[in-house]
Design a protein around this motif. Sequence first.
Motif, PDB file in Angstrom:
ATOM      1  N   LEU A   5       0.852  -1.181   0.000  1.00 11.97           N
ATOM      2  CA  LEU A   5       0.000   0.000   0.000  1.00 11.97           C
ATOM      3  C   LEU A   5       0.889   1.232   0.000  1.00 11.97           C
ATOM      4  CD1 LEU A   5      -2.631  -0.981   2.694  1.00 11.97           C
ATOM      5  CD2 LEU A   5      -2.948  -0.924   0.228  1.00 11.97           C
ATOM      6  N   PRO A   6       0.637   2.186  -0.879  1.00 16.33           N
ATOM      7  CA  PRO A   6       1.452   3.401  -0.869  1.00 16.33           C
ATOM      8  C   PRO A   6       1.169   4.236   0.382  1.00 16.33           C
ATOM      9  CG  PRO A   6      -0.331   3.594  -2.458  1.00 16.33           C
ATOM     10  CD  PRO A   6      -0.381   2.202  -1.926  1.00 16.33           C
ATOM     11  N   VAL A   7       2.218   4.835   0.914  1.00 17.25           N
ATOM     12  CA  VAL A   7       2.110   5.644   2.126  1.00 17.25           C
ATOM     13  C   VAL A   7       2.730   7.010   1.849  1.00 17.25           C
ATOM     14  CG1 VAL A   7       2.833   5.878   4.529  1.00 17.25           C
ATOM     15  CG2 VAL A   7       2.248   3.625   3.612  1.00 17.25           C
ATOM     16  N   ALA A   8       1.972   8.054   2.123  1.00 14.93           N
ATOM     17  CA  ALA A   8       2.477   9.417   2.006  1.00 14.93           C
ATOM     18  C   ALA A   8       2.562  10.010   3.408  1.00 14.93           C
ATOM     19  CB  ALA A   8       1.556  10.265   1.132  1.00 14.93           C
ATOM     20  N   VAL A   9       3.746  10.468   3.782  1.00 12.58           N
ATOM     21  CA  VAL A   9       3.988  11.056   5.096  1.00 12.58           C
ATOM     22  C   VAL A   9       4.096  12.566   4.921  1.00 12.58           C
ATOM     23  CG1 VAL A   9       5.517  11.096   7.092  1.00 12.58           C
ATOM     24  CG2 VAL A   9       5.234   8.975   5.780  1.00 12.58           C
ATOM     25  N   ARG A  30      12.136   9.089  -4.534  1.00 11.54           N
ATOM     26  CA  ARG A  30      12.037   8.214  -5.702  1.00 11.54           C
ATOM     27  C   ARG A  30      11.521   6.829  -5.341  1.00 11.54           C
ATOM     28  NH1 ARG A  30      16.529  11.187  -5.856  1.00 11.54           N
ATOM     29  NH2 ARG A  30      17.815   9.563  -4.946  1.00 11.54           N
ATOM     30  N   HIS A  31      11.146   6.617  -4.101  1.00 10.10           N
ATOM     31  CA  HIS A  31      10.681   5.307  -3.649  1.00 10.10           C
ATOM     32  C   HIS A  31       9.292   5.024  -4.196  1.00 10.10           C
ATOM     33  CE1 HIS A  31       9.496   2.087  -0.911  1.00 10.10           C
ATOM     34  NE2 HIS A  31      10.792   1.928  -0.693  1.00 10.10           N
ATOM     35  N   ALA A  32       9.059   3.796  -4.576  1.00  6.22           N
ATOM     36  CA  ALA A  32       7.775   3.433  -5.188  1.00  6.22           C
ATOM     37  C   ALA A  32       6.617   3.358  -4.196  1.00  6.22           C
ATOM     38  CB  ALA A  32       7.912   2.090  -5.900  1.00  6.22           C
ATOM     39  N   GLY A  33       6.901   3.090  -2.921  1.00  2.21           N
ATOM     40  CA  GLY A  33       5.819   2.866  -1.980  1.00  2.21           C
ATOM     41  C   GLY A  33       5.675   3.869  -0.859  1.00  2.21           C
ATOM     42  N   VAL A  34       6.714   4.641  -0.591  1.00  2.00           N
ATOM     43  CA  VAL A  34       6.683   5.603   0.510  1.00  2.00           C
ATOM     44  C   VAL A  34       7.164   6.945  -0.010  1.00  2.00           C
ATOM     45  CG1 VAL A  34       7.567   6.196   2.790  1.00  2.00           C
ATOM     46  CG2 VAL A  34       7.183   3.805   2.198  1.00  2.00           C
ATOM     47  N   ARG A  35       6.417   7.983   0.310  1.00  2.00           N
ATOM     48  CA  ARG A  35       6.800   9.319  -0.152  1.00  2.00           C
ATOM     49  C   ARG A  35       6.634  10.300   0.994  1.00  2.00           C
ATOM     50  NH1 ARG A  35       7.236  10.726  -5.635  1.00  2.00           N
ATOM     51  NH2 ARG A  35       7.851   8.554  -5.638  1.00  2.00           N
ATOM     52  N   ASP A  40      -0.741  18.247   2.487  1.00  2.00           N
ATOM     53  CA  ASP A  40      -1.819  17.283   2.225  1.00  2.00           C
ATOM     54  C   ASP A  40      -2.112  17.193   0.733  1.00  2.00           C
ATOM     55  OD1 ASP A  40      -2.033  16.875   4.947  1.00  2.00           O
ATOM     56  OD2 ASP A  40      -3.800  18.146   5.179  1.00  2.00           O
ATOM     57  N   ALA A  41      -2.075  18.327   0.047  1.00  3.28           N
ATOM     58  CA  ALA A  41      -2.362  18.342  -1.390  1.00  3.28           C
ATOM     59  C   ALA A  41      -1.338  17.509  -2.155  1.00  3.28           C
ATOM     60  CB  ALA A  41      -2.378  19.779  -1.916  1.00  3.28           C
ATOM     61  N   ASP A  42      -0.056  17.632  -1.785  1.00  2.00           N
ATOM     62  CA  ASP A  42       0.982  16.829  -2.432  1.00  2.00           C
ATOM     63  C   ASP A  42       0.768  15.339  -2.158  1.00  2.00           C
ATOM     64  OD1 ASP A  42       2.220  19.117  -3.391  1.00  2.00           O
ATOM     65  OD2 ASP A  42       3.696  19.189  -1.763  1.00  2.00           O
ATOM     66  N   ALA A  43       0.385  15.017  -0.939  1.00  2.00           N
ATOM     67  CA  ALA A  43       0.139  13.620  -0.576  1.00  2.00           C
ATOM     68  C   ALA A  43      -1.017  13.049  -1.389  1.00  2.00           C
ATOM     69  CB  ALA A  43      -0.159  13.506   0.919  1.00  2.00           C
ATOM     70  N   TYR A  48      -3.247   9.592  -5.543  1.00  2.00           N
ATOM     71  CA  TYR A  48      -4.150   9.438  -6.688  1.00  2.00           C
ATOM     72  C   TYR A  48      -3.390   8.919  -7.904  1.00  2.00           C
ATOM     73  CZ  TYR A  48      -8.044  11.774  -4.333  1.00  2.00           C
ATOM     74  OH  TYR A  48      -9.051  12.113  -3.469  1.00  2.00           O
ATOM     75  N   GLU A  49      -2.175   9.429  -8.110  1.00  2.00           N
ATOM     76  CA  GLU A  49      -1.351   8.949  -9.225  1.00  2.00           C
ATOM     77  C   GLU A  49      -1.026   7.472  -9.058  1.00  2.00           C
ATOM     78  OE1 GLU A  49       2.109  11.425  -9.372  1.00  2.00           O
ATOM     79  OE2 GLU A  49       0.949  13.193  -9.993  1.00  2.00           O
ATOM     80  N   LYS A  50      -0.708   7.059  -7.830  1.00  2.00           N
ATOM     81  CA  LYS A  50      -0.400   5.651  -7.557  1.00  2.00           C
ATOM     82  C   LYS A  50      -1.622   4.778  -7.803  1.00  2.00           C
ATOM     83  CE  LYS A  50       2.840   4.089  -6.163  1.00  2.00           C
ATOM     84  NZ  LYS A  50       3.904   3.450  -6.919  1.00  2.00           N
ATOM     85  N   ALA A  51      -2.805   5.260  -7.432  1.00  2.00           N
ATOM     86  CA  ALA A  51      -4.020   4.478  -7.611  1.00  2.00           C
ATOM     87  C   ALA A  51      -4.378   4.321  -9.085  1.00  2.00           C
ATOM     88  CB  ALA A  51      -5.180   5.151  -6.866  1.00  2.00           C
TER      89      ALA A  51
END
Length: 53
Positions: A5-9, A30-35, A40-43, A48-51
């Motif tokens: 699952l992608p995680v945005a911190v 550049r990590h595929a799963g954690v950013r 909040d807008a960037d997250a 959304y791009e990952k989905a």
Amino acid sequence: MNFRLPVAVVIADFSAHGEKFTELAFEHSRHAGVRFVHSDADALRWLYEKAAQ
């Protein structure tokens, strides 16, 4: 990571948490799963791009 699952911190100021944390956040840019992002807008944009993939 196990569930893929992608995680945005969201952290406004990476440098407020020290030099090593800032390096970690940069490495995950550049990590595929954690950013690490600054807002909040960037997250939401990244999630959304990952989905859509």
